[in-house]
Design a protein around this motif. Structure first.
Motif, mmCIF file in Angstrom:
data_model
loop_
_atom_site.group_PDB
_atom_site.id
_atom_site.type_symbol
_atom_site.label_atom_id
_atom_site.label_comp_id
_atom_site.label_asym_id
_atom_site.label_seq_id
_atom_site.Cartn_x
_atom_site.Cartn_y
_atom_site.Cartn_z
ATOM 1 N N THR A 2 7.085 -4.990 43.524
ATOM 2 C CA THR A 2 8.084 -5.314 44.532
ATOM 3 C C THR A 2 7.440 -5.977 45.743
ATOM 4 O OG1 THR A 2 7.891 -3.194 45.690
ATOM 5 C CG2 THR A 2 9.409 -3.293 43.814
ATOM 6 N N ALA A 3 8.302 -6.578 46.587
ATOM 7 C CA ALA A 3 7.806 -7.206 47.812
ATOM 8 C C ALA A 3 7.145 -6.176 48.716
ATOM 9 C CB ALA A 3 8.956 -7.902 48.530
ATOM 10 N N ALA A 4 7.696 -4.960 48.743
ATOM 11 C CA ALA A 4 7.126 -3.897 49.581
ATOM 12 C C ALA A 4 5.726 -3.521 49.106
ATOM 13 C CB ALA A 4 8.039 -2.672 49.568
ATOM 14 N N LYS A 34 0.674 5.312 50.501
ATOM 15 C CA LYS A 34 1.188 5.752 49.205
ATOM 16 C C LYS A 34 2.612 6.300 49.294
ATOM 17 C CE LYS A 34 -3.388 7.033 47.430
ATOM 18 N NZ LYS A 34 -4.296 8.172 47.103
ATOM 19 N N THR A 35 3.033 6.696 50.477
ATOM 20 C CA THR A 35 4.327 7.367 50.632
ATOM 21 C C THR A 35 5.409 6.472 51.221
ATOM 22 O OG1 THR A 35 3.902 8.140 52.905
ATOM 23 C CG2 THR A 35 3.061 9.498 51.107
ATOM 24 N N ILE A 36 5.053 5.295 51.710
ATOM 25 C CA ILE A 36 5.964 4.540 52.559
ATOM 26 C C ILE A 36 6.780 3.485 51.815
ATOM 27 C CG2 ILE A 36 4.459 2.637 53.270
ATOM 28 C CD1 ILE A 36 6.548 4.889 55.614
ATOM 29 N N THR A 37 6.471 3.229 50.541
ATOM 30 C CA THR A 37 7.167 2.167 49.791
ATOM 31 C C THR A 37 8.691 2.312 49.794
ATOM 32 O OG1 THR A 37 5.237 1.885 48.361
ATOM 33 C CG2 THR A 37 7.327 0.979 47.571
ATOM 34 N N PRO A 38 9.267 3.491 49.535
ATOM 35 C CA PRO A 38 10.734 3.599 49.529
ATOM 36 C C PRO A 38 11.368 3.202 50.865
ATOM 37 C CG PRO A 38 9.749 5.530 48.508
ATOM 38 C CD PRO A 38 8.634 4.763 49.143
ATOM 39 N N VAL A 39 10.681 3.497 51.971
ATOM 40 C CA VAL A 39 11.214 3.138 53.285
ATOM 41 C C VAL A 39 11.261 1.622 53.447
ATOM 42 C CG1 VAL A 39 10.881 3.331 55.781
ATOM 43 C CG2 VAL A 39 10.388 5.286 54.296
#
Length: 358
Positions: A2-4, A34-39
Motif C-alpha cells: 500500500t501507499a502507507a 510497525k503499528t501505525i499503518t492502519p492510521v
C-alpha cells in the motif's frame, strides 16, 4: 504494497541513512512504525503532509560539555545532552539520566517514546529527554553536587517552566534533583515549576517517588484480572533496584504477590521467601550501596552475578524495571520455559525485538 507501507519504508530508510550509528533510536522508531499503518491508510493526508517524517526527527538537540572537579582536585569532563523532541501540544517534559552508557542514540530513543507516553496522559505536555555519561555510583556527595551544578549551569539556558521541565531518571533521584534545583534557583531565582521530582519541602509532589512502580503493579493487576487471574499468590521476578523496581516490589508485596528477585548492574539477589523492600530501600536509597549487600543482611537470600533473566526458577510474572534491551530473544524463550504467564514493562523498551517476537 500500500501507499502507507511504501511511505513508512521511505521514512525508515531516510532515518537509517541519517543516523546509522543510533541503534536504540532506530529500534524505538521501528517499534512505532510497525503499528501505525492502519492510521495512515485511514488518513492519507498524514502521508501527504509527511507527518511521520516530522515526528521521528527531534525539534532540537543540545549537546554540551560538563567540566567538574573531583575530590582529588582533578578536572574531569563529561558530555551532556538534552533532546527536545516534540512540543506540539505543550512544554517539553522528560527525565534526565546519569549513566556511563548515555549517548545521543539512547537520549533520542527515550525522548521519542516520551512524546508518545506524555500524549497518552491527555495533558498538554510535549516530550524530551536528557542526561550525561556521568556515573554517580561510587562518587561522593560533593562530587555529585559539583557535577550536577556544572550540568545545570549549561542546561538552564534551554529550559524553563513554560519551555522544558526535566525530571529524574536512572541515576537522578532526590539528591541530584535537589542539587540541580539549587543551581537553577541560584542563577534564575526560585521557580518551583522548573523540575519535577523535588522534595516536598520545596515544591515537590506527594507520592511522586512511588508513582511509576505503583502504577506498574496496578496495570499488572488489571491485566491479570482481565484474563481471569489475580496478582495475589503469584511469584514475580523484578529486575532493577532503582526507584521503579523498589516501589514495584513494595506494591507487589502489598497486593499479595511474592517478589523473588531484584538486581543492579553487577548481579541480582534471589529470595524464595520474598524480597524485603524495606531492606532494598535502605541499601539503595539511604546508603547508596550495591544490591549484593542484601544477601549479607537477609539470611534466606542468595546473590548471583549476571542477569536475573538467565536465572532459572519457577515464576508467574516478569517485571523488567532496569534498562533498555535487558531481555533478549533467548532470555524471553527462557522466561516462557520457566512458566511466566505475563510480562509488564516498567523500564523504557526493556525487551529487544527478538524478545517481543518470542
Amino acid at each position: 504494497m500500500t501507499a502507507a507501507t511504501t511511505y513508512l519504508e521511505q521514512v525508515r530508510a531516510e532515518l537509517v541513512q541519517r543516523d546509522p550509528h543510533q541503534p536504540e533510536f532506530i529500534e524505538a522508531v521501528d517499534n512505532f512504525l510497525k503499528t501505525i499503518t492502519p492510521v495512515l491508510e485511514k488518513h492519507p493526508e498524514y502521508v501527504d503532509a509527511n507527518l511521520i517524517g516530522r515526528m521521528v526527527e527531534p525539534e532540537r538537540v543540545v549537546q554540551f560539555r560538563v567540566p567538574w572537579v573531583d575530590d582529588a582536585g582533578h578536572v574531569r569532563v563529561n558530555r551532556g545532552f538534552r533532546v527536545q523532541f516534540n512540543g506540539a501540544i505543550g512544554p517539553y517534559k522528560g527525565g534526565l539520566r546519569l549513566h556511563p552508557t548515555v549517548n545521543l542514540s539512547i537520549v533520542k530513543f527515550l525522548g521519542f517514546e516520551q512524546v508518545l507516553k506524555n500524549s497518552l496522559t491527555t495533558l498538554p505536555i510535549g516530550g524530551a529527554k536528557g542526561g550525561a555519561d556521568f556515573d554517580p555510583k561510587g562518587k561522593s556527595d560533593a562530587e555529585v553536587m559539583r557535577f550536577t551544578q556544572s550540568f545545570m549551569t549549561e542546561l538552564q539556558k534551554y529550559i524553563g517552566p513554560d519551555v522544558d521541565v526535566p525530571a529524574g531518571d536512572i541515576g537522578v533521584g532526590g539528591r541530584e534533583i535537589g542539587y540541580m534545583f539549587g543551581q537553577y534557583r541560584r542563577l534564575n531565582g526560585y521557580q518551583a515549576g522548573i523540575l519535577t521530582g523535588k522534595g516536598l519541602s520545596y515544591g515537590g509532589s506527594l507520592a511522586r517517588p512511588e508513582a511509576t512502580g505503583f502504577g506498574l503493579l496496578y496495570y499488572t493487576d488489571a491485566m491479570l484480572q482481565a484474563n481471569g487471574e489475580q496478582l495475589a499468590g503469584k511469584r514475580v521476578k523484578i529486575s532493577g533496584a532503582g526507584n521503579v523496581a523498589t516501589y514495584a516490589t513494595q506494591k507487589a508485596t502489598e497486593l499479595g504477590a511474592t517478589v523473588l528477585t531484584v538486581s543492579d548492574s553487577n548481579g541480582f539477589v534471589y529470595d524464595e521467601n520474598g524480597i524485603d523492600y524495606q531492606v532494598v530501600k535502605q541499601i539503595k536509597e539511604v546508603e547508596r550501596g550495591r544490591i549484593k549487600e542484601y544477601a549479607d543482611r537477609v539470611s534466606t537470600a542468595e546473590y548471583h552475578e549476571g542477569s536475573v533473566w538467565d536465572f532459572d526458577v519457577d515464576y508467574d510474572i516478569a517485571l523488567p524495571c532496569a534498562t533498555q534491551n535487558e531481555i533478549s530473544g533467548d532470555q524471553a524463550a527462557r522466561l516462557i520455559k520457566n512458566g511466566a504467564k505475563a510480562v509488564a514493562e516498567g523500564a523504557n523498551m526493556p525487551s529487544t525485538p527478538e524478545a517481543t517476537a518470542a
